[in-house]
Scaffold this motif. Structure first.
Motif, mmCIF file in Angstrom:
data_model
loop_
_atom_site.group_PDB
_atom_site.id
_atom_site.type_symbol
_atom_site.label_atom_id
_atom_site.label_comp_id
_atom_site.label_asym_id
_atom_site.label_seq_id
_atom_site.Cartn_x
_atom_site.Cartn_y
_atom_site.Cartn_z
ATOM 1 N N LYS A 159 -14.703 -0.008 7.461
ATOM 2 C CA LYS A 159 -13.742 0.709 8.280
ATOM 3 C C LYS A 159 -12.943 1.717 7.457
ATOM 4 O O LYS A 159 -12.823 1.601 6.240
ATOM 5 C CB LYS A 159 -12.805 -0.296 8.964
ATOM 6 N N THR A 160 -12.361 2.691 8.166
ATOM 7 C CA THR A 160 -11.483 3.673 7.535
ATOM 8 C C THR A 160 -10.041 3.177 7.602
ATOM 9 O O THR A 160 -9.624 2.529 8.567
ATOM 10 C CB THR A 160 -11.590 5.034 8.227
ATOM 11 N N VAL A 161 -9.283 3.510 6.558
ATOM 12 C CA VAL A 161 -7.887 3.083 6.451
ATOM 13 C C VAL A 161 -7.015 4.292 6.136
ATOM 14 O O VAL A 161 -7.294 5.046 5.203
ATOM 15 C CB VAL A 161 -7.703 2.034 5.329
ATOM 16 N N ALA A 162 -5.958 4.469 6.937
ATOM 17 C CA ALA A 162 -4.936 5.465 6.644
ATOM 18 C C ALA A 162 -3.656 4.723 6.288
ATOM 19 O O ALA A 162 -3.417 3.616 6.777
ATOM 20 C CB ALA A 162 -4.716 6.371 7.847
ATOM 21 N N TYR A 163 -2.830 5.333 5.448
ATOM 22 C CA TYR A 163 -1.617 4.610 5.033
ATOM 23 C C TYR A 163 -0.442 5.571 4.901
ATOM 24 O O TYR A 163 -0.608 6.778 4.687
ATOM 25 C CB TYR A 163 -1.837 3.894 3.698
ATOM 26 N N HIS A 164 0.745 5.014 5.044
ATOM 27 C CA HIS A 164 1.980 5.764 4.788
ATOM 28 C C HIS A 164 2.942 4.829 4.072
ATOM 29 O O HIS A 164 3.180 3.710 4.533
ATOM 30 C CB HIS A 164 2.608 6.263 6.094
ATOM 31 N N ASN A 165 3.477 5.305 2.938
ATOM 32 C CA ASN A 165 4.382 4.479 2.140
ATOM 33 C C ASN A 165 5.796 5.020 2.218
ATOM 34 O O ASN A 165 6.026 6.208 2.030
ATOM 35 C CB ASN A 165 3.929 4.465 0.676
ATOM 36 N N LEU A 166 6.750 4.149 2.501
ATOM 37 C CA LEU A 166 8.164 4.517 2.544
ATOM 38 C C LEU A 166 8.906 3.768 1.438
ATOM 39 O O LEU A 166 8.493 2.687 1.028
ATOM 40 C CB LEU A 166 8.769 4.144 3.901
ATOM 41 N N GLY A 167 10.025 4.344 0.988
ATOM 42 C CA GLY A 167 10.912 3.572 0.122
ATOM 43 C C GLY A 167 10.705 3.749 -1.356
ATOM 44 O O GLY A 167 10.277 4.790 -1.837
ATOM 45 N N CYS A 168 10.956 2.661 -2.082
ATOM 46 C CA CYS A 168 11.152 2.685 -3.534
ATOM 47 C C CYS A 168 9.837 2.660 -4.317
ATOM 48 O O CYS A 168 8.748 2.561 -3.759
ATOM 49 C CB CYS A 168 12.021 1.493 -3.939
ATOM 50 N N LYS A 169 9.975 2.722 -5.636
ATOM 51 C CA LYS A 169 8.808 2.696 -6.520
ATOM 52 C C LYS A 169 8.116 1.336 -6.506
ATOM 53 O O LYS A 169 6.917 1.246 -6.784
ATOM 54 C CB LYS A 169 9.225 3.053 -7.947
ATOM 55 N N VAL A 170 8.858 0.271 -6.192
ATOM 56 C CA VAL A 170 8.216 -1.044 -6.042
ATOM 57 C C VAL A 170 7.249 -1.001 -4.863
ATOM 58 O O VAL A 170 6.114 -1.491 -4.953
ATOM 59 C CB VAL A 170 9.273 -2.152 -5.856
ATOM 60 N N ASN A 171 7.678 -0.419 -3.762
ATOM 61 C CA ASN A 171 6.793 -0.260 -2.610
ATOM 62 C C ASN A 171 5.562 0.560 -2.978
ATOM 63 O O ASN A 171 4.440 0.257 -2.547
ATOM 64 C CB ASN A 171 7.540 0.416 -1.454
ATOM 65 N N ALA A 172 5.772 1.629 -3.754
ATOM 66 C CA ALA A 172 4.658 2.484 -4.154
ATOM 67 C C ALA A 172 3.648 1.701 -4.994
ATOM 68 O O ALA A 172 2.431 1.831 -4.811
ATOM 69 C CB ALA A 172 5.181 3.692 -4.924
ATOM 70 N N TYR A 173 4.154 0.896 -5.926
ATOM 71 C CA TYR A 173 3.278 0.053 -6.753
ATOM 72 C C TYR A 173 2.461 -0.890 -5.863
ATOM 73 O O TYR A 173 1.231 -1.022 -6.008
ATOM 74 C CB TYR A 173 4.120 -0.753 -7.743
ATOM 75 N N GLU A 174 3.138 -1.541 -4.935
ATOM 76 C CA GLU A 174 2.456 -2.509 -4.067
ATOM 77 C C GLU A 174 1.460 -1.817 -3.142
ATOM 78 O O GLU A 174 0.389 -2.375 -2.859
ATOM 79 C CB GLU A 174 3.500 -3.291 -3.272
ATOM 80 N N MET A 175 1.784 -0.607 -2.703
ATOM 81 C CA MET A 175 0.835 0.149 -1.886
ATOM 82 C C MET A 175 -0.413 0.479 -2.682
ATOM 83 O O MET A 175 -1.540 0.356 -2.196
ATOM 84 C CB MET A 175 1.499 1.433 -1.390
ATOM 85 N N ASP A 176 -0.225 0.913 -3.926
ATOM 86 C CA ASP A 176 -1.367 1.188 -4.803
ATOM 87 C C ASP A 176 -2.258 -0.046 -4.949
ATOM 88 O O ASP A 176 -3.494 0.052 -4.917
ATOM 89 C CB ASP A 176 -0.892 1.632 -6.186
ATOM 90 N N ALA A 177 -1.631 -1.201 -5.124
ATOM 91 C CA ALA A 177 -2.402 -2.440 -5.305
ATOM 92 C C ALA A 177 -3.157 -2.807 -4.033
ATOM 93 O O ALA A 177 -4.318 -3.249 -4.090
ATOM 94 C CB ALA A 177 -1.474 -3.576 -5.716
#
Length: 439
Positions: free
Chosen positions: A4-22
């Protein structure tokens, strides 16, 4: 079966960004295709934030946008807004699946179970776990700088803040896991590492200083930056030991919030303006022209004109490189939300404007210090400014610097550390550099 295809949007802090990357890394490894958020996708992941009312609203907006883009798609809400207002998210008809902060590491399995029709236990743990939830990166969305999550949660319970409720109590990542992750990212070509967390000053798996010293000796690490620090962590020993490290960047974010002692007490901040200034002086004694940045909240409940004047005078005395200025935002469920004498929005706006004027002047003065100086820059991207293409990077103090791309004749300098002389301003926020030699 096609993945399947996945789209994403990340809000907030650098911790959120790290977790989104993971989370994205786990999906890619399983064969999912990542597509832009604006496109029609099978799955939409919105990593939400709840630090302000505006963050809550943006989180809802992105969830609704995802469902509108593809009504048949599966919309997954994860993160802090989910954790802090679970009932609202559960009632939102745009959301198909909700995942709490400490279940992010299980996102892939939760999705696979969902599509297989497997009944699952709740994917939100309101009480949080007391152990650190390990996630590990082999690459990030950025190509030169890697944010490294070393800690989660917070025990401070500032009276205006929802984050301890959304993230749980402070817990730390094992030093060995951090060092292993950084070594892997060094091998993948990353040069700069930013230690981040919800409250990194409470890092408890060893000490924060010991961790930084271990990272400093990893071969291939060129730069180490620190996330937001509590002012009282900056003892004379802390500043001295940091200054002895080869790769530490002299760029320190000390969270202030107010320069008035009575306001700090109402905020439940655990320091005084005098203690804060002591930390600043120690850093300036240990480092040559370090960048000191901060956060300030204006219009906290009960803040009088006199109390605000004390903050304005204090920030002038400190001479910050940058200030992030926030108008107080009432957060339901916090002590500050029910405090008397809530400050009217027009008053907050005036105070914010005044501090922004101070910030603009001090920031320009800090940057101007480097004109005529030779600096080292890690280049990150190409960007057009006023019709001219520049290669852009940052100094160790996190001052943005540009080199005219025409002058380097198509040479690729992204992810390279280069030295040069600062010759002036490109604009108010960017310095211009003439290259000298490559490191």
């Amino acid at each position: 079966m096609n993945k399947k295809t996945v789209a994403y949007h990340n809000l907030g802090c650098k911790v959120n960004a790290y977790e989104m990357d993971a989370m994205l890394q786990a999906l890619r490894q399983k064969g999912y295709e990542i597509v832009p958020f604006e496109e029609k996708a099978d799955i939409y992941i919105v990593n939400t934030c709840t630090v302000t009312n505006i963050a809550d609203r943006k989180s809802r907006q992105m969830l609704h946008k995802a469902k509108k883009t593809n009504p048949e798609g599966i919309v997954v809400a994860v993160g802090c807004y989910v954790q802090s207002d679970t009932q609202a998210v559960e009632a939102d008809k745009s959301v198909d699946l909700i995942i709490g902060n400490n279940k992010k590491k299980d996102l892939l399995q939760i999705l696979e179970n969902y599509f297989d029709g497997v009944q699952q236990e709740s994917v939100i743990d309101i009480n949080h776990t007391l152990e650190y939830e390990e996630m590990k990166l082999t690459a990030t969305q950025e190509h030169t700088r890697a944010y490294i999550k070393i800690q989660d949660g917070c025990n401070q319970f500032c009276t205006y803040c929802m984050i301890p409720y959304a993230r749980g109590r402070a817990r730390s990542r094992q030093q060995s896991d951090i060092l292993e992750e950084i070594k892997g990212l060094v091998n993948a070509g990353y040069k700069e590492f930013v230690l981040t967390g919800i409250h990194i000053s409470s890092y408890g798996a060893g000490s924060l200083l010991e961790l930084i010293e271990e990272i400093d000796v990893i071969e291939g690490v060129e730069r180490i930056r620190l996330g937001s620090l509590e002012p009282r962590i900056v003892t004379a020993e802390f500043a001295d030991r940091l200054s002895r490290l080869k790769h530490i960047c002299p760029h320190f974010h000390l969270s202030l919030q107010s320069g008035c002692e009575s306001v700090l007490k109402r905020m439940n901040r655990h320091y005084t303006p005098a203690e804060y200034m002591d930390g600043v002086k120690r850093l300036r004694a240990a480092f040559d022209h370090p960048a000191i940045t901060t956060d300030v909240i204006v219009g906290f409940p009960g803040e009088t004109d006199e109390e605000f004047a004390q903050t304005a005078a204090f920030v002038k005395e400190v001479n910050f490189y940058e200030m992030h200025i926030f108008k107080y935002s009432k957060r339901k469920g916090t002590k500050a939300a029910v405090m008397p004498n809530q400050v009217p929005e027009p008053v907050k706006a005036r105070r914010s404007t005044l501090l922004q004027e101070i910030e603009n002047a001090d920031s320009k003065k800090f940057r101007a210090h480097y004109i005529g100086e030779e600096v080292e820059v890690l280049f990150e991207e190409q960007k057009e400014i006023d019709g001219t293409m520049y290669d852009i990077g940052h100094t160790r103090e996190y001052v943005k610097v540009a080199v005219d791309s025409k002058i380097i004749n198509g040479q690729v300098i992204e992810n390279k550390l280069l030295r040069g002389k600062i010759v002036g301003f490109v604009n108010a926020e960017v310095l211009q550099m003439e290259l000298s030699e490559e490191k």
